[in-house]
Design an enzyme around this catalytic site. Sequence first.
Site, PDB file in Angstrom:
ATOM      1  N   SER A  56     -77.631 -80.585 -48.248  1.00  0.00           N
ATOM      2  CA  SER A  56     -78.399 -79.329 -47.964  1.00  0.00           C
ATOM      3  C   SER A  56     -77.839 -78.657 -46.811  1.00  0.00           C
ATOM      4  O   SER A  56     -76.917 -79.378 -46.130  1.00  0.00           O
ATOM      5  CB  SER A  56     -79.864 -79.964 -47.701  1.00  0.00           C
ATOM      6  OG  SER A  56     -80.546 -78.560 -47.301  1.00  0.00           O
ATOM      7  N   HIS A  57     -78.342 -77.255 -46.598  1.00  0.00           N
ATOM      8  CA  HIS A  57     -77.706 -76.435 -45.638  1.00  0.00           C
ATOM      9  C   HIS A  57     -78.363 -77.035 -44.047  1.00  0.00           C
ATOM     10  O   HIS A  57     -77.841 -76.506 -43.030  1.00  0.00           O
ATOM     11  CB  HIS A  57     -77.998 -75.232 -45.821  1.00  0.00           C
ATOM     12  CG  HIS A  57     -77.155 -74.375 -46.974  1.00  0.00           C
ATOM     13  ND1 HIS A  57     -77.199 -74.786 -48.071  1.00  0.00           N
ATOM     14  CD2 HIS A  57     -75.884 -73.914 -46.506  1.00  0.00           C
ATOM     15  CE1 HIS A  57     -76.380 -74.109 -48.756  1.00  0.00           C
ATOM     16  NE2 HIS A  57     -75.499 -73.199 -47.803  1.00  0.00           N
ATOM     17  N   SER A  58     -79.470 -77.848 -44.468  1.00  0.00           N
ATOM     18  CA  SER A  58     -80.347 -78.316 -43.317  1.00  0.00           C
ATOM     19  C   SER A  58     -80.297 -79.914 -43.205  1.00  0.00           C
ATOM     20  O   SER A  58     -80.562 -80.562 -44.130  1.00  0.00           O
ATOM     21  CB  SER A  58     -81.580 -77.640 -43.350  1.00  0.00           C
ATOM     22  OG  SER A  58     -82.455 -78.460 -42.540  1.00  0.00           O
TER      23      SER A  58
ATOM     24  N   SER B 195     -73.238 -72.587 -50.592  1.00  0.00           N
ATOM     25  CA  SER B 195     -71.946 -73.272 -50.301  1.00  0.00           C
ATOM     26  C   SER B 195     -72.208 -74.933 -50.331  1.00  0.00           C
ATOM     27  O   SER B 195     -71.217 -75.721 -50.483  1.00  0.00           O
ATOM     28  CB  SER B 195     -71.861 -72.903 -48.875  1.00  0.00           C
ATOM     29  OG  SER B 195     -72.765 -73.507 -47.990  1.00  0.00           O
TER      30      SER B 195
END
Length: 136
Positions: free
Chosen positions: A13-15, A77
């Site tokens: 994940s981006h987080s 991304s």
Amino acid sequence: MSEEKRVGIVLVSHSAEVAASVAAMAKGLAGGAETVPVAPAGGTEGGGVGTSAELVAAAAASVDQGAGVALITDLGSAVLTVKALLAEGDELPENSRLVDAPFVEGAVAAVVTAATGADLDAVEAAATEAYGYRKA
């Protein structure tokens, strides 16, 4: 008692918080699934929002038991990072694959299925089927 090799699961994940929370939720909904190696790979090395190839590769190595590694991503991304690592050929454990599945529902389905001792194809199929879950 001999320990059965399980499919490893990486949640990209981006987080960092989202990846860790979804990993905890999936394991909890799978009855703890202590036998399933699950690793979050969220955010950047500095703790920011983004995707880190180094964190993804380290997470994949940490869950590899020799039965394959399913990488489930959130968006953008994260997908591109996993695709690039797979293209490199030596950055991820052998028999690693990007699983096209919804992040939360796919993670839960993958962990529950992996907990049964299923192979990588079955784990991928269960996660992918999560696209069809209806909520209304």
